[in-house]
Design a protein around this motif. Structure first.
Motif, PDB file in Angstrom:
ATOM      1  N   THR A  56     -70.654  64.492  50.739  1.00 27.49           N
ATOM      2  CA  THR A  56     -71.017  65.736  50.067  1.00 27.49           C
ATOM      3  C   THR A  56     -72.218  65.458  49.172  1.00 27.49           C
ATOM      4  O   THR A  56     -72.337  64.355  48.642  1.00 27.49           O
ATOM      5  N   GLN A  57     -73.110  66.434  49.033  1.00 22.29           N
ATOM      6  CA  GLN A  57     -74.264  66.261  48.147  1.00 22.29           C
ATOM      7  C   GLN A  57     -74.447  67.512  47.305  1.00 22.29           C
ATOM      8  O   GLN A  57     -74.351  68.627  47.803  1.00 22.29           O
ATOM      9  N   LEU A  84     -80.162  64.424  42.574  1.00 25.53           N
ATOM     10  CA  LEU A  84     -79.227  64.593  43.685  1.00 25.53           C
ATOM     11  C   LEU A  84     -78.083  63.605  43.507  1.00 25.53           C
ATOM     12  O   LEU A  84     -78.303  62.461  43.090  1.00 25.53           O
ATOM     13  N   ASP A 105     -74.869  62.080  45.737  1.00 24.72           N
ATOM     14  CA  ASP A 105     -74.169  61.951  47.016  1.00 24.72           C
ATOM     15  C   ASP A 105     -72.787  61.367  46.758  1.00 24.72           C
ATOM     16  O   ASP A 105     -72.658  60.375  46.037  1.00 24.72           O
TER      17      ASP A 105
END
Length: 144
Positions: free
Chosen positions: A102-103, A116, A118
């Motif tokens: 999932t990011q 971001l 991850d």
């Protein structure tokens, strides 16, 4: 000779300390950005691996947690908390051979950059959750 050995031990010890992340840190610092840590949301979890590097102007820090120490429910709780902090989904969750990826992301405090995160929740119980924090040039879609 004894002094050389002492200096060598001091250097190695310093490198180990610098390379380790604190499992009780309230925030993860990625360049100018501060991200709430796992500890600040779901409590202390044992970190068994850390890696920090700069690659193509991106600051990348990966924390690997002890296998079985973070449940799927706790991972969801952490991600939901980050969403409350204005992080948005940047990629759909996908299942890979390694596990579920999932990011999420957010505009950085530095102009022209994004943060971001991850999440890799492992398919095998023998592996730990990996969370990678990145900050560097980029932008999110207009609706994010």
């Amino acid at each position: 000779m004894k002094k050389v050995v002492q200096v060598g031990v001091l250097i190695i010890t310093s490198m180990i300390i610098v390379g380790c992340a604190s499992s009780t840190a309230e925030e993860i610092e990625i360049n100018e950005d501060k991200v709430p840590s796992v500890y600040s949301v779901i409590g202390e979890k044992k970190i068994v691996g850390t890696n920090s590097e700069i690659k193509n102007k991106d600051r990348i820090t990966t924390l690997t947690y002890k296998a079985g120490s973070i449940s799927e429910k706790e991972m969801k709780q952490y991600i939901d908390h980050l969403r409350e902090e204005k992080y948005v989904d940047t990629l759909d969750s996908t299942d890979t051979v390694e596990g579920t990826m999932t990011q999420i992301g957010k505009k950085s405090v530095s102009d022209g950059n994004v943060v971001l995160i991850d999440f890799l929740y492992p398919a095998m119980d023998s592996e730990g959750v990996k969370i990678t924090y990145r900050s560097g040039p980029g932008k999110l879609k207009e609706n994010e």
